[in-house]
Design a protein around this motif. Structure first.
Motif, PDB file in Angstrom:
ATOM      1  N   ALA A 137       0.835  -1.203   0.000  1.00  0.00           N
ATOM      2  CA  ALA A 137       0.000   0.000   0.000  1.00  0.00           C
ATOM      3  C   ALA A 137       0.871   1.254   0.000  1.00  0.00           C
ATOM      4  O   ALA A 137       0.583   2.222  -0.721  1.00  0.00           O
ATOM      5  CB  ALA A 137      -0.922  -0.008   1.223  1.00  0.00           C
ATOM      6  N   PHE A 138       1.958   1.224   0.792  1.00  0.00           N
ATOM      7  CA  PHE A 138       2.900   2.336   0.849  1.00  0.00           C
ATOM      8  C   PHE A 138       3.535   2.567  -0.525  1.00  0.00           C
ATOM      9  O   PHE A 138       3.659   3.712  -0.994  1.00  0.00           O
ATOM     10  CB  PHE A 138       3.981   2.023   1.894  1.00  0.00           C
ATOM     11  CG  PHE A 138       5.112   3.007   1.933  1.00  0.00           C
ATOM     12  CD1 PHE A 138       4.940   4.267   2.478  1.00  0.00           C
ATOM     13  CD2 PHE A 138       6.376   2.665   1.446  1.00  0.00           C
ATOM     14  CE1 PHE A 138       5.996   5.172   2.534  1.00  0.00           C
ATOM     15  CE2 PHE A 138       7.423   3.552   1.498  1.00  0.00           C
ATOM     16  CZ  PHE A 138       7.240   4.815   2.039  1.00  0.00           C
ATOM     17  N   ARG A 139       3.923   1.493  -1.187  1.00  0.00           N
ATOM     18  CA  ARG A 139       4.543   1.593  -2.518  1.00  0.00           C
ATOM     19  C   ARG A 139       3.593   2.262  -3.513  1.00  0.00           C
ATOM     20  O   ARG A 139       3.988   3.171  -4.264  1.00  0.00           O
ATOM     21  CB  ARG A 139       4.941   0.207  -3.018  1.00  0.00           C
ATOM     22  CG  ARG A 139       5.697   0.196  -4.340  1.00  0.00           C
ATOM     23  CD  ARG A 139       5.944  -1.225  -4.805  1.00  0.00           C
ATOM     24  NE  ARG A 139       4.714  -1.842  -5.278  1.00  0.00           N
ATOM     25  CZ  ARG A 139       4.215  -1.661  -6.504  1.00  0.00           C
ATOM     26  NH1 ARG A 139       4.830  -0.865  -7.368  1.00  0.00           N
ATOM     27  NH2 ARG A 139       3.092  -2.260  -6.862  1.00  0.00           N
ATOM     28  N   ILE A 172      14.911  10.659   0.738  1.00  0.00           N
ATOM     29  CA  ILE A 172      14.824  10.279   2.151  1.00  0.00           C
ATOM     30  C   ILE A 172      14.852   8.758   2.226  1.00  0.00           C
ATOM     31  O   ILE A 172      14.237   8.077   1.407  1.00  0.00           O
ATOM     32  CB  ILE A 172      13.535  10.838   2.801  1.00  0.00           C
ATOM     33  CG1 ILE A 172      13.480  10.453   4.278  1.00  0.00           C
ATOM     34  CG2 ILE A 172      12.291  10.346   2.075  1.00  0.00           C
ATOM     35  CD1 ILE A 172      12.359  11.127   5.042  1.00  0.00           C
ATOM     36  N   SER A 173      15.615   8.246   3.214  1.00  0.00           N
ATOM     37  CA  SER A 173      15.736   6.796   3.368  1.00  0.00           C
ATOM     38  C   SER A 173      15.055   6.342   4.650  1.00  0.00           C
ATOM     39  O   SER A 173      14.984   7.087   5.642  1.00  0.00           O
ATOM     40  CB  SER A 173      17.215   6.383   3.395  1.00  0.00           C
ATOM     41  OG  SER A 173      17.825   6.660   2.152  1.00  0.00           O
ATOM     42  N   PHE A 174      14.576   5.109   4.638  1.00  0.00           N
ATOM     43  CA  PHE A 174      13.909   4.529   5.796  1.00  0.00           C
ATOM     44  C   PHE A 174      14.618   3.241   6.198  1.00  0.00           C
ATOM     45  O   PHE A 174      14.900   2.390   5.351  1.00  0.00           O
ATOM     46  CB  PHE A 174      12.448   4.168   5.473  1.00  0.00           C
ATOM     47  CG  PHE A 174      11.540   5.344   5.282  1.00  0.00           C
ATOM     48  CD1 PHE A 174      10.823   5.859   6.356  1.00  0.00           C
ATOM     49  CD2 PHE A 174      11.388   5.932   4.032  1.00  0.00           C
ATOM     50  CE1 PHE A 174       9.971   6.936   6.185  1.00  0.00           C
ATOM     51  CE2 PHE A 174      10.537   6.999   3.853  1.00  0.00           C
ATOM     52  CZ  PHE A 174       9.826   7.519   4.923  1.00  0.00           C
ATOM     53  N   SER A 175      14.887   3.098   7.498  1.00  0.00           N
ATOM     54  CA  SER A 175      15.320   1.798   8.015  1.00  0.00           C
ATOM     55  C   SER A 175      14.066   0.941   8.170  1.00  0.00           C
ATOM     56  O   SER A 175      12.937   1.429   8.017  1.00  0.00           O
ATOM     57  CB  SER A 175      16.007   1.952   9.373  1.00  0.00           C
ATOM     58  OG  SER A 175      15.062   2.360  10.357  1.00  0.00           O
ATOM     59  N   HIS A 176      14.265  -0.321   8.493  1.00  0.00           N
ATOM     60  CA  HIS A 176      13.106  -1.206   8.661  1.00  0.00           C
ATOM     61  C   HIS A 176      12.194  -0.688   9.764  1.00  0.00           C
ATOM     62  O   HIS A 176      10.960  -0.639   9.606  1.00  0.00           O
ATOM     63  CB  HIS A 176      13.586  -2.626   8.988  1.00  0.00           C
ATOM     64  CG  HIS A 176      12.487  -3.641   9.010  1.00  0.00           C
ATOM     65  ND1 HIS A 176      11.712  -3.870  10.127  1.00  0.00           N
ATOM     66  CD2 HIS A 176      12.006  -4.468   8.046  1.00  0.00           C
ATOM     67  CE1 HIS A 176      10.815  -4.797   9.858  1.00  0.00           C
ATOM     68  NE2 HIS A 176      10.968  -5.184   8.606  1.00  0.00           N
ATOM     69  N   LYS A 177      12.776  -0.260  10.898  1.00  0.00           N
ATOM     70  CA  LYS A 177      11.975   0.246  12.024  1.00  0.00           C
ATOM     71  C   LYS A 177      11.283   1.551  11.655  1.00  0.00           C
ATOM     72  O   LYS A 177      10.104   1.744  11.965  1.00  0.00           O
ATOM     73  CB  LYS A 177      12.857   0.455  13.248  1.00  0.00           C
ATOM     74  CG  LYS A 177      12.069   0.897  14.489  1.00  0.00           C
ATOM     75  CD  LYS A 177      12.963   1.077  15.683  1.00  0.00           C
ATOM     76  CE  LYS A 177      12.153   1.422  16.932  1.00  0.00           C
ATOM     77  NZ  LYS A 177      11.249   2.565  16.763  1.00  0.00           N
ATOM     78  N   GLU A 178      12.017   2.449  11.000  1.00  0.00           N
ATOM     79  CA  GLU A 178      11.430   3.734  10.614  1.00  0.00           C
ATOM     80  C   GLU A 178      10.252   3.542   9.668  1.00  0.00           C
ATOM     81  O   GLU A 178       9.221   4.208   9.794  1.00  0.00           O
ATOM     82  CB  GLU A 178      12.492   4.612   9.956  1.00  0.00           C
ATOM     83  CG  GLU A 178      13.526   5.149  10.928  1.00  0.00           C
ATOM     84  CD  GLU A 178      14.699   5.799  10.228  1.00  0.00           C
ATOM     85  OE1 GLU A 178      15.407   6.600  10.882  1.00  0.00           O
ATOM     86  OE2 GLU A 178      14.933   5.504   9.024  1.00  0.00           O
ATOM     87  N   GLU A 185       1.820   4.980  11.579  1.00  0.00           N
ATOM     88  CA  GLU A 185       1.312   6.355  11.724  1.00  0.00           C
ATOM     89  C   GLU A 185       0.264   6.647  10.657  1.00  0.00           C
ATOM     90  O   GLU A 185      -0.768   7.278  10.935  1.00  0.00           O
ATOM     91  CB  GLU A 185       2.473   7.351  11.596  1.00  0.00           C
ATOM     92  CG  GLU A 185       3.350   7.441  12.830  1.00  0.00           C
ATOM     93  CD  GLU A 185       4.508   8.397  12.627  1.00  0.00           C
ATOM     94  OE1 GLU A 185       4.439   9.238  11.697  1.00  0.00           O
ATOM     95  OE2 GLU A 185       5.489   8.304  13.379  1.00  0.00           O
ATOM     96  N   ILE A 186       0.532   6.185   9.420  1.00  0.00           N
ATOM     97  CA  ILE A 186      -0.432   6.374   8.331  1.00  0.00           C
ATOM     98  C   ILE A 186      -1.746   5.665   8.658  1.00  0.00           C
ATOM     99  O   ILE A 186      -2.831   6.211   8.471  1.00  0.00           O
ATOM    100  CB  ILE A 186       0.147   5.843   7.000  1.00  0.00           C
ATOM    101  CG1 ILE A 186       1.321   6.723   6.548  1.00  0.00           C
ATOM    102  CG2 ILE A 186      -0.922   5.795   5.918  1.00  0.00           C
ATOM    103  CD1 ILE A 186       2.059   6.195   5.337  1.00  0.00           C
TER     104      ILE A 186
END
Length: 203
Positions: A137-139, A172-178, A185-186
């Protein structure tokens, strides 16, 4: 008055038929659970024999009779229960206590995971499945919003930096936790907006 009386009789007959149908379904479900219990006890007996012979090929076969003695039950009584398919909750719980490797819920026929290890794997699969749905869904949201998305891969699996978004020369990059925190949050925001929309919609 005759028509009304006839109509009431018809309704009563239909209700009685529905009740009988529900009883029949309940009985079929009960019999199905009992048959599952018999099958799983037999599997436990086979598994115990297999495990004992891993270290000692000459180990005696684990039998239904031995299981009966282990749980403090007369062998003939267990044999009758197995033959009739009438395995009580109490019997299943006794077996699970004597053989803790096998989950009580599995013996009772309530789920399909025989051991705690199998249950843990099933729970992880379910968790990953839900997470994968969120990631998909994020993708789609990022593509619709005009972002380019790159997944960091190694050997076909995602590691520390799992996603990088790019737009208008910035990234912007995301780690697995981020990424996990961001996705939740979404979801929380979407739930809040939907509840607000429902409350503001006139009945």
């Amino acid at each position: 008055m005759e028509k009304s009386s006839s109509s009431n009789r018809e309704r009563a007959l239909k209700i009685m038929e529905q009740i009988e149908e529900i009883k029949k379904l309940d009985q079929e479900m009960a019999e199905s659970t009992e048959n599952i219990r018999v099958a799983r006890i037999r599997r436990l007996i086979g598994e115990e024999t297999r495990l004992r012979r891993i270290n000692n090929k000459k180990a005696k076969k684990y039998t239904q009779e031995a299981l009966a003695y282990d749980i403090g039950m007369q062998p003939q009584n267990l044999s009758r229960s197995m033959a009739s398919g009438k395995i009580s909750d109490k019997t299943c719980k006794k077996i699970a206590k004597i053989h803790p490797r096998y989950r009580e819920q599995w013996l009772l026929g309530y789920d399909d995971e025989m051991t705690e290890t199998e249950k843990g794997i099933a729970d992880l699969k379910e968790e990953f499945s839900a997470e994968n749905n969120l990631i998909e869904a994020f993708r789609l949201l990022t593509i619709v919003s005009g972002f380019e998305i790159e997944w960091a891969e190694f050997g076909g699996e995602m590691f520390d930096t799992v996603a990088t978004l790019k737009k208008d020369g910035k990234s912007i990059s995301f780690s697995h936790k981020e990424l996990g925190d961001f996705l939740h949050e979404i979801c929380d925001y979407m739930e809040f907006r939907l509840i607000h929309k429902m409350k503001s919609t006139p009945m």
